[in-house]
Design an enzyme around this catalytic site. Structure first.
Site, short mmCIF file in Angstrom:
data_model
loop_
_atom_site.label_atom_id
_atom_site.label_comp_id
_atom_site.label_asym_id
_atom_site.label_seq_id
_atom_site.Cartn_x
_atom_site.Cartn_y
_atom_site.Cartn_z
N LYS A 118 0.86 -1.19 0.00
CA LYS A 118 0.00 0.00 0.00
C LYS A 118 0.89 1.23 0.00
O LYS A 118 2.01 1.19 0.51
CB LYS A 118 -0.88 0.01 1.26
CG LYS A 118 -2.10 0.90 1.14
CD LYS A 118 -3.23 0.16 0.46
CE LYS A 118 -4.49 0.96 0.39
NZ LYS A 118 -5.63 0.10 0.03
N1 GLU Z 1 -7.16 0.12 -3.42
C1 GLU Z 1 -7.90 -1.07 -3.70
C2 GLU Z 1 -7.97 -1.96 -2.48
O1 GLU Z 1 -7.86 -1.50 -1.38
C3 GLU Z 1 -7.41 -1.78 -4.94
C4 GLU Z 1 -6.00 -2.24 -4.90
C5 GLU Z 1 -5.47 -2.77 -6.24
O2 GLU Z 1 -6.23 -2.88 -7.17
O3 GLU Z 1 -4.28 -3.07 -6.27
O4 GLU Z 1 -8.23 -3.13 -2.56
#
Ligand code: GLU
Length: 435
Positions: A118
């Site tokens: 993240k």
């Molecule tokens: N931000 C989204 C999540 O929390 C998508 C993450 C992604 O597609 O890599 O799952």
């Protein structure tokens, strides 16, 4: 030295946010219930790697401002890191680490060959112009470019960022390497290698899980909503996830009584016309002021006596302080961590059915995975194919979580984490500890 002191020393850097602490509490509970190898549990509590960067940009008024950015890679046993990038004024290293941990479990439980990561920048995105957004995204990309890439770690949108941010990120990374590298991000615009259906995938997946939950409740003989014209719904957060979820469930014939955003909430006891609300939001930037509804507060929305409540905004909105007001039968966690561990326990004690975040909102990362795969093969699918495959992966994920719930007779969050941790545990044991 006692075990708890040891733990404190190991984790002091990470556990300053409620979201991270909560994620560890939930992991501990899953580890206890599934009798997880203690060594694996300890390794999963802390991220593999984190990067903190300064992101200086020139503002439109000519002055220079330095923002703080992060990228945390929690676990990459199953494949490259995967997870969004968040622009939010309260983002910090600990919160990003907690969200990266959730991504590891989400990717694992969905059966994807991806790890958890993240990123974030501590900034209020509403205060920036489009040009400032672009500068911030491009400079952040440069600062973290040595740890991202199609085989290393693949960012995507999250709160405060969208497909345009991914286009800037992909362009910056490509310019630095001298050739186009679409696979460095997912959630890109379709014109430059994005997948059809990616923008809708998280909200769409949320509603698949709500349909599964309703079917499950009927199967086990518990009175649950049917997902038809008699079903009432409230959606907290009318953004990339909430607005799509609201539209999908409205299209199934359900009555969406209330929706909200950070400016306020709107209620129509006969059901909102969601396509018209979306039109209003496109023009006005908020749900507030929509004519065919009365204004209520976000707290009122969470307390509505509805069949399905979808908290799809941000973490920590249902806590031990307000959980007693929440009356919904099904709570679908569209956001990451919208209900705290303590609140979830209380909701389950009074018989609510929880669809945990790592399952409920997995549609986004599942179609991100499809986007990555399509890009690697340079062979793109139509939207019907994307949706069909999304439904299949989500069906299997839901079933795997229910199997664990039946096996251990535990809460749904615990069952979802066990599903994710179990696969990760096997992979970590097979790969062993280096050196
Ligand atoms: N931000 C989204 C999540 O929390 C998508 C993450 C992604 O597609 O890599 O799952």
């Amino acid at each position: 030295m006692s075990a708890s002191t040891k733990h404190d020393l190991n984790s002091h850097l990470w556990d300053t946010s409620a979201l991270y602490r909560d994620s560890v509490i939930q992991l501990d509970e899953a580890a206890r219930v599934m009798n997880l190898d203690q060594n694996i549990a300890e390794r999963l509590k802390v991220p593999k790697r984190a990067m903190i960067v300064s992101v200086p940009i020139r503002l439109d008024n000519g002055s220079i401002k330095v923002f703080e950015g992060y990228r945390v890679q929690h676990n990459m046993t199953l494949g490259p890191g995967k997870g969004g990038i968040r622009f939010h004024p309260e983002v910090n290293l600990s919160e990003v680490a907690g969200l990266a941990m959730l991504m590891s479990f989400k990717c694992s439980l969905a059966g994807l060959p991806l790890g958890g990561a993240k990123g974030g920048i501590r900034v209020d995105p509403n205060q920036l112009s489009r040009q400032e957004h672009q500068s911030l995204m491009r400079r952040y990309t440069t600062e973290i470019n040595m740890i991202i890439g199609p085989d290393k770690d693949i960012p995507a949108p999250d709160i405060g960022t969208d497909s345009q941010h991914m286009a800037w990120m992909m362009d910056t990374f490509s310019q630095e390497n001298g050739y186009t590298i679409p696979g460095v991000v997912t959630g890109k615009p379709v014109e430059i290698g994005g997948s059809l259906g990616r923008a809708e995938s998280t909200g769409r997946g949320v509603i698949y899980t709500v349909q599964h939950a309703a079917k499950h409740l009927h199967k086990v003989g518990k009175a649950g909503p049917k997902i038809d014209a008699s079903t009432t719904v409230a959606v907290h957060g009318f953004g990339k996830v909430g607005a799509v979820a609201a539209l999908e469930i409205y299209n199934l014939g359900c009555k969406v009584l209330a929706v909200s955003d950070w400016k306020g909430a709107i209620l129509n006891k006969n059901g909102l016309n969601i396509p018209k609300v979306i039109e209003w939001v496109v023009k006005n930037g908020t749900v507030v002021g929509y004519a065919e509804a009365e204004e209520i507060s976000n707290a009122d929305l969470l307390a509505l006596n509805v069949d399905v409540l979808i908290p799809a905004a941000i973490d920590g909105v249902i806590t031990e302080e307000n959980v007693s007001t929440v009356k919904a039968k099904i709570i679908a966690e569209g956001a990451n961590g919208p209900a705290t561990a303590g609140a979830l326990n209380q909701l389950e004690e009074r018989g609510a059915f929880i669809i945990p975040d790592v399952l409920c909102n997995a549609g986004g990362v599942i179609v991100s995975y499809f986007e990555w795969v399509q890009g690697l093969q340079n062979f793109f699918w139509n939207e019907a194919e994307v949706n069909e495959k999304l439904a299949e992966v989500m069906d299997n994920a839901f079933k795997r979580v229910m199997d664990q719930q039946m096996k251990y007779k535990c809460g749904m969050k615990t069952a979802a984490l066990i599903t994710g941790v179990d696969r990760l545990n096997k992979a970590m044991l097979l790969r062993g500890l280096f050196p």
